[in-house]
Design a protein around this motif. Structure first.
Motif, mmCIF file in Angstrom:
data_model
loop_
_atom_site.group_PDB
_atom_site.id
_atom_site.type_symbol
_atom_site.label_atom_id
_atom_site.label_comp_id
_atom_site.label_asym_id
_atom_site.label_seq_id
_atom_site.Cartn_x
_atom_site.Cartn_y
_atom_site.Cartn_z
ATOM 1 N N ASP A 1 0.829 -1.205 0.000
ATOM 2 C CA ASP A 1 0.000 0.000 0.000
ATOM 3 C C ASP A 1 0.867 1.261 0.000
ATOM 4 O OD1 ASP A 1 -2.304 1.505 0.043
ATOM 5 O OD2 ASP A 1 -2.504 1.428 2.224
ATOM 6 N N THR A 2 1.882 1.279 0.863
ATOM 7 C CA THR A 2 2.776 2.442 0.940
ATOM 8 C C THR A 2 3.559 2.617 -0.354
ATOM 9 O OG1 THR A 2 2.995 2.059 3.315
ATOM 10 C CG2 THR A 2 4.625 3.495 2.292
ATOM 11 N N THR B 1 1.283 3.918 -3.144
ATOM 12 C CA THR B 1 0.940 5.315 -2.845
ATOM 13 C C THR B 1 2.091 6.246 -3.228
ATOM 14 O OG1 THR B 1 -0.492 4.616 -1.035
ATOM 15 C CG2 THR B 1 0.216 6.921 -1.034
ATOM 16 N N GLU B 2 3.321 5.877 -2.868
ATOM 17 C CA GLU B 2 4.476 6.695 -3.230
ATOM 18 C C GLU B 2 4.629 6.795 -4.742
ATOM 19 O OE1 GLU B 2 8.188 5.593 -1.398
ATOM 20 O OE2 GLU B 2 7.253 5.334 0.558
ATOM 21 N N VAL C 1 2.294 6.392 -7.123
ATOM 22 C CA VAL C 1 1.207 7.170 -7.730
ATOM 23 C C VAL C 1 1.373 8.656 -7.433
ATOM 24 C CG1 VAL C 1 -1.288 7.594 -7.664
ATOM 25 C CG2 VAL C 1 -0.421 5.259 -7.794
ATOM 26 N N ASP C 2 1.766 8.996 -6.219
ATOM 27 C CA ASP C 2 1.975 10.409 -5.877
ATOM 28 C C ASP C 2 3.077 11.041 -6.718
ATOM 29 O OD1 ASP C 2 -0.024 10.262 -4.011
ATOM 30 O OD2 ASP C 2 1.329 10.108 -2.275
ATOM 31 N N TRP D 1 -0.984 7.867 -12.518
ATOM 32 C CA TRP D 1 -1.461 6.596 -13.066
ATOM 33 C C TRP D 1 -1.036 6.392 -14.514
ATOM 34 C CZ3 TRP D 1 -3.232 3.328 -9.591
ATOM 35 C CH2 TRP D 1 -3.840 3.813 -8.439
ATOM 36 N N SER E 1 -7.778 2.724 -9.218
ATOM 37 C CA SER E 1 -8.045 3.116 -7.841
ATOM 38 C C SER E 1 -7.046 2.390 -6.964
ATOM 39 C CB SER E 1 -9.474 2.772 -7.424
ATOM 40 O OG SER E 1 -9.617 1.377 -7.275
ATOM 41 N N MET E 2 -6.771 2.963 -5.825
ATOM 42 C CA MET E 2 -5.788 2.377 -4.926
ATOM 43 C C MET E 2 -6.240 0.994 -4.457
ATOM 44 S SD MET E 2 -2.823 3.191 -4.018
ATOM 45 C CE MET E 2 -2.663 4.935 -4.099
ATOM 46 N N GLU E 3 -7.504 0.844 -4.099
ATOM 47 C CA GLU E 3 -8.008 -0.425 -3.579
ATOM 48 C C GLU E 3 -7.923 -1.527 -4.625
ATOM 49 O OE1 GLU E 3 -10.076 2.414 -3.585
ATOM 50 O OE2 GLU E 3 -9.374 3.012 -1.608
ATOM 51 N N ILE F 1 -4.173 -2.478 -5.359
ATOM 52 C CA ILE F 1 -3.594 -3.270 -4.271
ATOM 53 C C ILE F 1 -4.141 -4.692 -4.305
ATOM 54 C CG2 ILE F 1 -3.388 -3.490 -1.761
ATOM 55 C CD1 ILE F 1 -1.751 -1.193 -2.951
#
Length: 166
Positions: free
Chosen positions: A16-17, A20-21, A23-24, A28, A45-47, A50
């Motif tokens: 997850d981390t 997130t890093e 994508v930030d 995408w 989407s993040m969910e 993952i």
């Protein structure tokens, strides 16, 4: 006794981390262009990403390698290290991650085109020449035996009483 942990930026990092890093920093579209995973393209989407990466080992390994070598810009290891999964790889003590490589969709496309052109030129240079020693024909007393043809016969016998070579 506490064992020394491997020097690996992925050690203790959750999926997850990591996503997130990525994508930030990249977005995408750039991640899709670089990794070619549909979870970054179709309704990202993040969910969902993952969930897909947890179920699909090869995709997770691709993302982890991207994280190590493009985002953290760690040095490439030996062939033995590259055969290991990304989370099992270690780096020498004192090697610190560098600033992430800046990527755009256009830059990724250029890199792919260059890699394809390099591959094609390498294929043209090696066309017709055997790549490995096992593919080269062996010479035995004027008789060439081609091992890559699949024939498992021996060279003819030099004994005139045994013309079948058995």
């Amino acid at each position: 006794m506490i064992e020394k942990q491997q020097n690996n930026p992925l050690h203790g990092l959750s999926l997850d981390t990591m996503v997130t890093e990525l994508v930030d920093f990249y977005d995408w579209k750039v991640l899709y262009a670089a990794l070619r995973l549909e979870c970054f393209n179709l309704n990202p989407s993040m969910e969902a990403t993952i969930k897909f990466l947890k179920k699909t080992e090869w995709a997770r390994e691709r993302v982890e390698s991207f994280y190590l070598y493009r985002f953290k810009r760690m040095p490439k290891g030996s062939m033995a290290q590259l055969e290991l999964k990304p989370r099992a790889r270690g780096f020498a003590d004192g090697i610190a991650p560098r600033k992430p490589q800046t990527l755009t969709v256009e830059l990724v496309a250029e890199m792919r085109e260059k890699a394809a052109a390099d591959y094609q030129s390498m294929k043209k240079m090696n066309r017709g020449a055997p790549r490995f020693a096992k593919d080269k024909p062996k010479q035995q007393d004027g008789y060439v035996q081609n091992r890559s043809s699949g024939a498992k016969r021996s060279a003819p016998s030099q004994d005139p009483k045994n013309p079948w070579g058995k």
